[in-house]
Design a protein around this motif. Structure first.
Motif, PDB file in Angstrom:
ATOM      1  N   LEU A   1       0.822  -1.193   0.000  1.00 54.30           N
ATOM      2  CA  LEU A   1       0.000   0.000   0.000  1.00 54.30           C
ATOM      3  C   LEU A   1       0.864   1.255   0.000  1.00 54.30           C
ATOM      4  CD1 LEU A   1      -2.421  -1.846   0.449  1.00 54.30           C
ATOM      5  CD2 LEU A   1      -3.292  -0.148   2.073  1.00 54.30           C
ATOM      6  N   SER A   2       0.483   2.174  -0.871  1.00 55.11           N
ATOM      7  CA  SER A   2       1.066   3.504  -0.915  1.00 55.11           C
ATOM      8  C   SER A   2      -0.087   4.498  -0.749  1.00 55.11           C
ATOM      9  CB  SER A   2       1.821   3.716  -2.231  1.00 55.11           C
ATOM     10  OG  SER A   2       2.486   4.966  -2.241  1.00 55.11           O
ATOM     11  N   THR A   3       0.039   5.684  -1.283  1.00 54.93           N
ATOM     12  CA  THR A   3      -0.946   6.730  -1.067  1.00 54.93           C
ATOM     13  C   THR A   3      -1.066   7.631  -2.280  1.00 54.93           C
ATOM     14  OG1 THR A   3      -1.406   8.737   0.226  1.00 54.93           O
ATOM     15  CG2 THR A   3       0.877   8.047   0.083  1.00 54.93           C
ATOM     16  N   GLY A   4      -2.253   8.191  -2.472  1.00 57.79           N
ATOM     17  CA  GLY A   4      -2.439   9.173  -3.529  1.00 57.79           C
ATOM     18  C   GLY A   4      -1.693  10.466  -3.275  1.00 57.79           C
ATOM     19  N   CYS A   5      -1.160  10.622  -2.060  1.00 59.28           N
ATOM     20  CA  CYS A   5      -0.398  11.834  -1.728  1.00 59.28           C
ATOM     21  C   CYS A   5       0.940  11.907  -2.461  1.00 59.28           C
ATOM     22  CB  CYS A   5      -0.167  11.911  -0.226  1.00 59.28           C
ATOM     23  SG  CYS A   5      -1.667  12.147   0.750  1.00 59.28           S
ATOM     24  N   VAL A   6       1.329  10.852  -3.163  1.00 54.82           N
ATOM     25  CA  VAL A   6       2.594  10.915  -3.900  1.00 54.82           C
ATOM     26  C   VAL A   6       2.473  11.769  -5.163  1.00 54.82           C
ATOM     27  CG1 VAL A   6       3.370   8.671  -3.042  1.00 54.82           C
ATOM     28  CG2 VAL A   6       2.152   8.797  -5.227  1.00 54.82           C
TER      29      VAL A   6
ATOM     30  N   CYS B   1       6.917   8.325   1.194  1.00 57.35           N
ATOM     31  CA  CYS B   1       6.088   7.303   0.540  1.00 57.35           C
ATOM     32  C   CYS B   1       6.617   6.978  -0.846  1.00 57.35           C
ATOM     33  CB  CYS B   1       4.640   7.757   0.474  1.00 57.35           C
ATOM     34  SG  CYS B   1       3.844   7.886   2.101  1.00 57.35           S
ATOM     35  N   LEU B   2       7.178   7.969  -1.530  1.00 54.91           N
ATOM     36  CA  LEU B   2       7.855   7.678  -2.797  1.00 54.91           C
ATOM     37  C   LEU B   2       9.065   6.788  -2.554  1.00 54.91           C
ATOM     38  CD1 LEU B   2       7.763  11.077  -4.729  1.00 54.91           C
ATOM     39  CD2 LEU B   2       6.564   8.955  -5.303  1.00 54.91           C
ATOM     40  N   GLY B   3       9.751   7.017  -1.440  1.00 56.60           N
ATOM     41  CA  GLY B   3      10.863   6.138  -1.082  1.00 56.60           C
ATOM     42  C   GLY B   3      10.394   4.720  -0.835  1.00 56.60           C
ATOM     43  N   ARG B   4       9.239   4.564  -0.212  1.00 58.31           N
ATOM     44  CA  ARG B   4       8.650   3.236   0.004  1.00 58.31           C
ATOM     45  C   ARG B   4       8.383   2.555  -1.341  1.00 58.31           C
ATOM     46  NH1 ARG B   4       3.003   4.077   1.967  1.00 58.31           N
ATOM     47  NH2 ARG B   4       3.878   4.293   4.065  1.00 58.31           N
ATOM     48  N   GLU B   5       7.768   3.288  -2.254  1.00 58.24           N
ATOM     49  CA  GLU B   5       7.492   2.714  -3.567  1.00 58.24           C
ATOM     50  C   GLU B   5       8.781   2.306  -4.261  1.00 58.24           C
ATOM     51  OE1 GLU B   5       5.078   5.106  -6.076  1.00 58.24           O
ATOM     52  OE2 GLU B   5       3.332   5.084  -4.751  1.00 58.24           O
ATOM     53  N   GLN B   6       9.796   3.163  -4.178  1.00 59.90           N
ATOM     54  CA  GLN B   6      11.050   2.864  -4.866  1.00 59.90           C
ATOM     55  C   GLN B   6      11.702   1.611  -4.311  1.00 59.90           C
ATOM     56  OE1 GLN B   6      11.803   4.557  -7.574  1.00 59.90           O
ATOM     57  NE2 GLN B   6      13.487   3.120  -7.945  1.00 59.90           N
ATOM     58  N   ALA B   7      11.557   1.384  -3.002  1.00 57.99           N
ATOM     59  CA  ALA B   7      12.119   0.169  -2.394  1.00 57.99           C
ATOM     60  C   ALA B   7      11.494  -1.073  -3.013  1.00 57.99           C
ATOM     61  CB  ALA B   7      11.886   0.192  -0.883  1.00 57.99           C
ATOM     62  N   PHE B   8      10.181  -1.067  -3.195  1.00 57.65           N
ATOM     63  CA  PHE B   8       9.516  -2.225  -3.792  1.00 57.65           C
ATOM     64  C   PHE B   8       9.803  -2.331  -5.289  1.00 57.65           C
ATOM     65  CE2 PHE B   8       6.943  -1.901   0.100  1.00 57.65           C
ATOM     66  CZ  PHE B   8       6.961  -3.230   0.489  1.00 57.65           C
ATOM     67  N   ILE B   9       9.913  -1.201  -5.961  1.00 57.23           N
ATOM     68  CA  ILE B   9      10.212  -1.226  -7.394  1.00 57.23           C
ATOM     69  C   ILE B   9      11.599  -1.822  -7.633  1.00 57.23           C
ATOM     70  CG2 ILE B   9      10.713   0.232  -9.399  1.00 57.23           C
ATOM     71  CD1 ILE B   9       8.516   2.146  -8.338  1.00 57.23           C
ATOM     72  N   GLU B  10      12.583  -1.377  -6.887  1.00 56.73           N
ATOM     73  CA  GLU B  10      13.950  -1.869  -7.090  1.00 56.73           C
ATOM     74  C   GLU B  10      14.059  -3.345  -6.756  1.00 56.73           C
ATOM     75  OE1 GLU B  10      16.439   0.659  -4.774  1.00 56.73           O
ATOM     76  OE2 GLU B  10      16.206   2.390  -6.112  1.00 56.73           O
ATOM     77  N   ALA B  11      13.417  -3.774  -5.659  1.00 55.25           N
ATOM     78  CA  ALA B  11      13.483  -5.188  -5.296  1.00 55.25           C
ATOM     79  C   ALA B  11      12.738  -6.046  -6.305  1.00 55.25           C
ATOM     80  CB  ALA B  11      12.902  -5.394  -3.901  1.00 55.25           C
ATOM     81  N   SER B  12      11.618  -5.539  -6.811  1.00 49.84           N
ATOM     82  CA  SER B  12      10.859  -6.295  -7.810  1.00 49.84           C
ATOM     83  C   SER B  12      11.673  -6.476  -9.082  1.00 49.84           C
ATOM     84  CB  SER B  12       9.541  -5.568  -8.115  1.00 49.84           C
ATOM     85  OG  SER B  12       8.850  -6.194  -9.167  1.00 49.84           O
ATOM     86  N   ARG B  13      12.334  -5.423  -9.515  1.00 50.71           N
ATOM     87  CA  ARG B  13      13.176  -5.518 -10.721  1.00 50.71           C
ATOM     88  C   ARG B  13      14.344  -6.493 -10.496  1.00 50.71           C
ATOM     89  NH1 ARG B  13      12.457  -1.570 -14.641  1.00 50.71           N
ATOM     90  NH2 ARG B  13      11.224   0.254 -14.050  1.00 50.71           N
TER      91      ARG B  13
END
Length: 350
Positions: free
Chosen positions: A153-158, A185-197
């Motif tokens: 979960l992230s947020t529309g606040c990004v 929260c953008l940092g949270r998203e980036q953590a999942f994006i990098e690990a997913s890649r």
């Protein structure tokens, strides 16, 4: 409408037990999504406002399917009785601090993971807390569960602010938000994006904006002010809302849709709602005047849920029903969580 009590088309929930049952009821689409994802389920950060309902809906869907796979609710569970509702629903609880790498060794195995953890309020003067909980902790989670299906979960606040006439930000729009919280929260998203890649982990990022039920949420914040005669702030003049049961349903249904890099989905209602109009609707239900303060800004945090709507269909609970149910709950003196959203805040610091 002149009064809330003679126009309710669907009965309002009258107890916490009934509310939990209603929010966590899985429909066929939820059951089908769970059926397509074998293995155990872990809900991380389950002690927050949505965790119990995610766990309950998963457990009920598994029971409908006749599966004995387990649902683990993972949280710090530091307060007395914090695990009672989970255990009553046959959900296993695991006490862990996900910001501590040492705690991961004791986590049970799960093939399907929902990440609901993080911090928001009380962080305006604690940048180190924001980084630890909203960036470093997701890095630990993403690496530990790199072989699993992940929904985070992230947020529309990004997103950047946008006008109500725009229809809201879509998933490909720029993310340049104000405030340390949204940037974390953008940092949270980036953590999942990098690990997913890196690990080819199937993942979905859910940008939620805003989930409501009778005990908390933007509608409760507005309704309570109208009911007690406090002014409603119009500075943030427009919002998106979704009933918590619909939000939980879409979150679970997204699980089999994970991709690498992650699929990004805005989860919210299909309408852009004016705060002034919402307050006036509650004033009608309560038969009370409404007092406003502040001037509407020309922009707000608004999300376009078109992609999710194509995948999942429209939410099942409309705005008038939400207003009816919340008005009825407040008039009856139903309990609240006491957690204001501060949706009117525009500097992004909480």
């Amino acid at each position: 409408r002149s009064s809330w009590d003679c126009h309710v088309t669907r009965p309002a929930p009258t107890s916490i037990a009934e509310l939990d049952r209603r929010i966590s009821e899985p429909d066929r689409a939820v059951t089908a999504a769970v059926e397509s994802c074998p293995g155990n389920f872990a809900v991380l950060g389950a002690g927050g406002k949505m965790g119990l309902h995610v766990c309950q809906m998963l457990r009920r869907a598994l029971d409908d399917l006749g599966r004995d796979d387990r649902v683990f609710a993972v949280s710090r569970f530091s307060s007395a009785g914090a695990t009672d509702n989970f255990r009553a629903a046959a959900i296993e609880t695991v006490s862990a601090d996900l910001s501590r790498s040492d705690d991961y060794a004791a986590l049970p195995p799960a093939e399907n993971v929902f990440f609901l953890a993080g911090v928001k309020f009380g962080t305006s003067s604690s940048p180190e807390l924001l980084r630890r909980m909203n960036v470093e902790m997701p890095e630990l989670v993403a690496e530990h569960y790199h072989t699993c299906r992940l929904v985070a979960l992230s947020t529309g606040c990004v997103y950047s602010f946008t006008s109500p006439e725009s229809g809201g930000s879509v998933e490909s729009d720029p993310t340049d938000p104000p405030g340390d919280y949204a940037r974390s929260c953008l940092g949270r998203e980036q953590a999942f994006i990098e690990a997913s890649r890196r690990n080819v982990t199937p993942c979905v990022l859910i940008r939620l904006n805003y989930s409501v039920e009778p005990r908390y949420g933007v509608l409760v914040d507005i309704a309570r002010r109208v009911l007690v005669g406090e002014p409603v702030n119009l500075q943030t003049g427009y919002v998106n809302l979704i009933w918590q049961g619909d939000a939980v349903s879409q979150i679970i249904r997204s699980l089999p849709l994970g991709t690498s890099p992650p699929l990004v989905l805005n989860v919210t209602g299909t309408e852009t709602l004016r705060v002034r109009w919402l307050a006036e609707r509650f004033a009608e239900r309560f038969d009370k005047p409404v007092v406003f303060e502040g001037q509407e800004a020309p922009t707000a945090w608004l999300s376009n849920s078109g992609r999710a709507t194509k995948l999942f269909g429209n939410p099942t609970v409309d705005i008038e029903t939400m207003i009816d149910w919340i008005a009825a709950w407040l008039v009856r003196g139903g309990p609240l969580l006491g957690k204001p959203t501060h949706f009117e805040n525009r500097d992004g610091n909480y």
